[in-house]
Scaffold this motif. Sequence first.
Motif, PDB file in Angstrom:
ATOM      1  N   LEU A 106       9.625  -8.885 -28.636  1.00 47.69           N
ATOM      2  CA  LEU A 106       9.143  -8.745 -27.260  1.00 47.69           C
ATOM      3  C   LEU A 106       9.759  -7.508 -26.591  1.00 47.69           C
ATOM      4  O   LEU A 106       9.071  -6.769 -25.889  1.00 47.69           O
ATOM      5  CB  LEU A 106       9.474 -10.005 -26.460  1.00 47.69           C
ATOM      6  CG  LEU A 106       8.865 -11.320 -26.967  1.00 47.69           C
ATOM      7  CD1 LEU A 106       9.198 -12.467 -26.023  1.00 47.69           C
ATOM      8  CD2 LEU A 106       7.360 -11.209 -27.138  1.00 47.69           C
ATOM      9  N   LYS A 107      11.028  -7.297 -26.814  1.00 45.05           N
ATOM     10  CA  LYS A 107      11.686  -6.109 -26.237  1.00 45.05           C
ATOM     11  C   LYS A 107      11.094  -4.828 -26.818  1.00 45.05           C
ATOM     12  O   LYS A 107      10.822  -3.864 -26.088  1.00 45.05           O
ATOM     13  CB  LYS A 107      13.192  -6.160 -26.512  1.00 45.05           C
ATOM     14  CG  LYS A 107      13.930  -7.235 -25.737  1.00 45.05           C
ATOM     15  CD  LYS A 107      15.419  -7.223 -26.081  1.00 45.05           C
ATOM     16  CE  LYS A 107      16.184  -8.274 -25.286  1.00 45.05           C
ATOM     17  NZ  LYS A 107      17.632  -8.288 -25.636  1.00 45.05           N
ATOM     18  N   PHE A 108      10.888  -4.816 -28.125  1.00 46.57           N
ATOM     19  CA  PHE A 108      10.300  -3.645 -28.788  1.00 46.57           C
ATOM     20  C   PHE A 108       8.898  -3.372 -28.242  1.00 46.57           C
ATOM     21  O   PHE A 108       8.546  -2.228 -27.939  1.00 46.57           O
ATOM     22  CB  PHE A 108      10.244  -3.880 -30.289  1.00 46.57           C
ATOM     23  CG  PHE A 108       9.494  -2.828 -31.060  1.00 46.57           C
ATOM     24  CD1 PHE A 108      10.084  -1.604 -31.344  1.00 46.57           C
ATOM     25  CD2 PHE A 108       8.193  -3.054 -31.491  1.00 46.57           C
ATOM     26  CE1 PHE A 108       9.390  -0.622 -32.046  1.00 46.57           C
ATOM     27  CE2 PHE A 108       7.499  -2.091 -32.195  1.00 46.57           C
ATOM     28  CZ  PHE A 108       8.093  -0.864 -32.474  1.00 46.57           C
ATOM     29  N   GLY A 109       8.109  -4.422 -28.100  1.00 52.34           N
ATOM     30  CA  GLY A 109       6.746  -4.254 -27.600  1.00 52.34           C
ATOM     31  C   GLY A 109       6.717  -3.734 -26.180  1.00 52.34           C
ATOM     32  O   GLY A 109       5.944  -2.829 -25.850  1.00 52.34           O
ATOM     33  N   HIS A 110       7.582  -4.286 -25.323  1.00 47.81           N
ATOM     34  CA  HIS A 110       7.583  -3.847 -23.925  1.00 47.81           C
ATOM     35  C   HIS A 110       7.999  -2.388 -23.807  1.00 47.81           C
ATOM     36  O   HIS A 110       7.394  -1.604 -23.063  1.00 47.81           O
ATOM     37  CB  HIS A 110       8.518  -4.730 -23.098  1.00 47.81           C
ATOM     38  CG  HIS A 110       8.525  -4.382 -21.646  1.00 47.81           C
ATOM     39  ND1 HIS A 110       9.596  -3.790 -21.018  1.00 47.81           N
ATOM     40  CD2 HIS A 110       7.555  -4.502 -20.694  1.00 47.81           C
ATOM     41  CE1 HIS A 110       9.308  -3.582 -19.744  1.00 47.81           C
ATOM     42  NE2 HIS A 110       8.082  -4.009 -19.526  1.00 47.81           N
ATOM     43  N   GLN A 111       9.012  -1.998 -24.552  1.00 43.06           N
ATOM     44  CA  GLN A 111       9.464  -0.607 -24.509  1.00 43.06           C
ATOM     45  C   GLN A 111       8.366   0.341 -24.996  1.00 43.06           C
ATOM     46  O   GLN A 111       8.218   1.458 -24.483  1.00 43.06           O
ATOM     47  CB  GLN A 111      10.725  -0.453 -25.363  1.00 43.06           C
ATOM     48  CG  GLN A 111      11.336   0.938 -25.313  1.00 43.06           C
ATOM     49  CD  GLN A 111      12.600   1.026 -26.157  1.00 43.06           C
ATOM     50  OE1 GLN A 111      12.934   0.094 -26.888  1.00 43.06           O
ATOM     51  NE2 GLN A 111      13.297   2.150 -26.078  1.00 43.06           N
ATOM     52  N   SER A 112       7.571  -0.116 -25.974  1.00 43.87           N
ATOM     53  CA  SER A 112       6.540   0.740 -26.563  1.00 43.87           C
ATOM     54  C   SER A 112       5.329   0.932 -25.653  1.00 43.87           C
ATOM     55  O   SER A 112       4.489   1.794 -25.915  1.00 43.87           O
ATOM     56  CB  SER A 112       6.071   0.144 -27.898  1.00 43.87           C
ATOM     57  OG  SER A 112       7.158  -0.003 -28.794  1.00 43.87           O
ATOM     58  N   MET A 113       5.221   0.128 -24.606  1.00 41.33           N
ATOM     59  CA  MET A 113       4.064   0.231 -23.700  1.00 41.33           C
ATOM     60  C   MET A 113       4.115   1.447 -22.781  1.00 41.33           C
ATOM     61  O   MET A 113       3.086   1.872 -22.255  1.00 41.33           O
ATOM     62  CB  MET A 113       3.994  -1.005 -22.795  1.00 41.33           C
ATOM     63  CG  MET A 113       3.741  -2.314 -23.476  1.00 41.33           C
ATOM     64  SD  MET A 113       3.827  -3.626 -22.218  1.00 41.33           S
ATOM     65  CE  MET A 113       3.782  -5.064 -23.279  1.00 41.33           C
ATOM     66  N   MET A 114       5.290   1.968 -22.560  1.00 39.46           N
ATOM     67  CA  MET A 114       5.469   2.958 -21.501  1.00 39.46           C
ATOM     68  C   MET A 114       4.536   4.176 -21.601  1.00 39.46           C
ATOM     69  O   MET A 114       3.972   4.614 -20.599  1.00 39.46           O
ATOM     70  CB  MET A 114       6.943   3.401 -21.430  1.00 39.46           C
ATOM     71  CG  MET A 114       7.888   2.246 -21.144  1.00 39.46           C
ATOM     72  SD  MET A 114       7.403   1.313 -19.652  1.00 39.46           S
ATOM     73  CE  MET A 114       8.296  -0.214 -19.903  1.00 39.46           C
ATOM     74  N   PRO A 115       4.324   4.763 -22.801  1.00 28.52           N
ATOM     75  CA  PRO A 115       3.419   5.920 -22.862  1.00 28.52           C
ATOM     76  C   PRO A 115       1.991   5.600 -22.413  1.00 28.52           C
ATOM     77  O   PRO A 115       1.318   6.444 -21.804  1.00 28.52           O
ATOM     78  CB  PRO A 115       3.454   6.316 -24.346  1.00 28.52           C
ATOM     79  CG  PRO A 115       4.746   5.780 -24.859  1.00 28.52           C
ATOM     80  CD  PRO A 115       4.979   4.519 -24.107  1.00 28.52           C
ATOM     81  N   ILE A 116       1.526   4.376 -22.692  1.00 29.82           N
ATOM     82  CA  ILE A 116       0.177   3.994 -22.271  1.00 29.82           C
ATOM     83  C   ILE A 116       0.096   3.921 -20.755  1.00 29.82           C
ATOM     84  O   ILE A 116      -0.870   4.410 -20.133  1.00 29.82           O
ATOM     85  CB  ILE A 116      -0.220   2.638 -22.892  1.00 29.82           C
ATOM     86  CG1 ILE A 116      -0.250   2.730 -24.414  1.00 29.82           C
ATOM     87  CG2 ILE A 116      -1.575   2.177 -22.358  1.00 29.82           C
ATOM     88  CD1 ILE A 116      -1.337   3.606 -24.962  1.00 29.82           C
ATOM     89  N   MET A 117       1.103   3.303 -20.132  1.00 32.11           N
ATOM     90  CA  MET A 117       1.080   3.193 -18.667  1.00 32.11           C
ATOM     91  C   MET A 117       1.187   4.564 -18.007  1.00 32.11           C
ATOM     92  O   MET A 117       0.581   4.810 -16.961  1.00 32.11           O
ATOM     93  CB  MET A 117       2.175   2.237 -18.203  1.00 32.11           C
ATOM     94  CG  MET A 117       1.819   0.786 -18.510  1.00 32.11           C
ATOM     95  SD  MET A 117       2.941  -0.446 -17.848  1.00 32.11           S
ATOM     96  CE  MET A 117       4.143  -0.531 -19.156  1.00 32.11           C
TER      97      MET A 117
END
Length: 707
Positions: A208-219
């Motif tokens: 979950l932590k890995f996934g949340h951190q990986s979202m940032m470029p999309i946002m």
Amino acid sequence: MSGLTFNTQTVSTTIGGRTITLETGRLAKQADGAVLVTSGNNVVLVTVVSSKKESTLDFFPLTVEYQEKFYATGKIPGGYFKREGRPTNQATLTARLIDRPIRPCFPEGYRYETQVVATTLSYDGTFPVEILASIGASAAVHISDIPFSGPTCAIQVARVSGQFVLNPTAQQLETSDMDIVIAGTRNGILMVEGETQFVTEADALAALKFGHQSMMPIMEAIDELRKKTGSKAKRTFTPPAIDAQFESTVTAFLEPKINAALRIREKMARYAAADEAKKEAKAKFVDTLTDDKLQAQRAKELGTITENLKYKAARFMILDDKVRIDGRDVKTVRPIACEAALLPRAHGSALFTRGETQVLGTVTLGTGDDEQMIDALGGTVKKKFLLHYNFPPFSVGETGRMGGQSRREIGHGNLAERALKAILPDQEKFPYTIRIVSEVLESNGSSSMGTVCSGLMALLDAGVPVKGNVAGIAMGLIKEGDRVAVLSDILGDEDHLGDMDFKVAGTREGITSLQMDIKIDSISFAVMEQALTQAKDGRLHILGEMEKTISRPRGEISPYAPRIETIKIKPEKVREVIGAGGKVIKGIVEETGVKIDIEDDGTIHIASSDPLKTKRAIEIINGICAEAEVGRVYNGRVVKIMDFGAFVEVMPNTQGLLHISEIANERIRQVTDVLKEGDLIDVKVLDIDRAGRIKLSRKAILNQAPN
């Protein structure tokens, strides 16, 4: 060339080594927001429209539709009409995945009918299109003038060979031990949906932590697209206001009554007391009004005041008094009662009752003929495990329409199916199609996890050799400022009035499925870790209670279930068993009454409730597939006479040549002097050449000394 031009804006970003492009301004320009999301050959168009006229409904009327177009993969749909029909279960699940993270980001009190439509235009199976659709939905609303506290982002996380992978391909998922979709904002996670192969709570949290951190470029890309389109001002709207004097007067009258009602532990009695209090308030403050329009307005306001008082009372009872609606503390699981083998003809059945939630689970074992065939974008999919979840209105003491599956039923069934799928035996060991049906008989919190529990016990009752015992629990959250309470085994009211619904299922070894929805902006990973730890404790307690009733598979399957025997033949023999136009296999079925499933690799499953019929079918198949052995004597039938000898069928579909010189000890002039077609004779196999041609001898047997 046309002189028409488009004000197209495009942004791109790279995530997990693959590029995602967001485009707007070229397609669907009359929608309030429209974004084309592309990654490789995968293209999804997402639009959003919000009505300019406020709805009279007392909730936010948001609908999300996801459309699969078969032209996206160069296919024509199956079926009689040859066009896309009602959404598949997978399409419905995708629509729910899009809906759940964006819904909390619309402002409280927004009552304008809003519709998001995601359409898959191109698909090659190398990128999860549901992720593109979710990203597109967030972007479409974010660049529009619709009020929205986004952007949000969704991402899929797998783990292959110990390494996390973003937005995996279908091939990567085959070797992954987790498949989790995560959605959130910059501040935290809003939604989780996924299945895992007995992973630990720590590994799930790391994903979950890995996934949340990986979202940032999309946002960042969605924000950039909004800037490029001019950053439209968001619509202004006035949330419904309640007359202050009316609210004060009614609150003073209702608050003690609602507080007392919410301390009644039995659900229906609690609801009755709250309804009676509301009815008294209506008679005192609404029914006495003479202006019909004002009376209708005050009646609506009374409903809002009542719900607000329930919300406040339930939450502060937990935070201040450390007591929940039904009298439990935050960690205690409701009392559990279990039964197995309730139904005499079902192949497996069990009843799971936890507090005021009761679920009947049944198992039916079938053959390969019973597997489900799904016409999907990626090709025809076969399902050998099915779980169907039914939530009739009587389960909550209401009347309502029966028939057909709601989106909620599809979603809850999918969650339970994922939880149980991990423990099913390999097809090679247990070649049955398995169908579980969940009948929710009572509901007051987490019937989906009750489905997992009743489903497991029904599997054990059916004699299915599962890999482990699984149970599920629903966790809740109450958060007011810095004060937080994590709740185990939540009630329906705690789901409705709380801030989180976090369902976790698994065995003693680890998690098999999880689902989380957050109603507030976000929660910290520390709270999430606490919820996972508390969920494990609750899950182990529930497993212990279930195992007091049934803890391991019964020694044999139901006498009413088909017995499946599996044999293996050479792949090149499959054609012989089937026969021209299926003639041979149809003959076997007609003679024995069994069901036969043949796979290309030579695996054959024979199913029947009569073991003698199964045995006979196996004998016939073995006879067809048997091969002649050098030195062995066979009783064969003469099928053809030639000048140089006779052809003898030594076993079904297998003939050998009996040369004229091998028919008798003495020299004969013609074959017909000794043999005629149809004769049954003993012959010995002298040789089989590399081409498979068989050389026979009758003379060799005549020369043998008698026993």
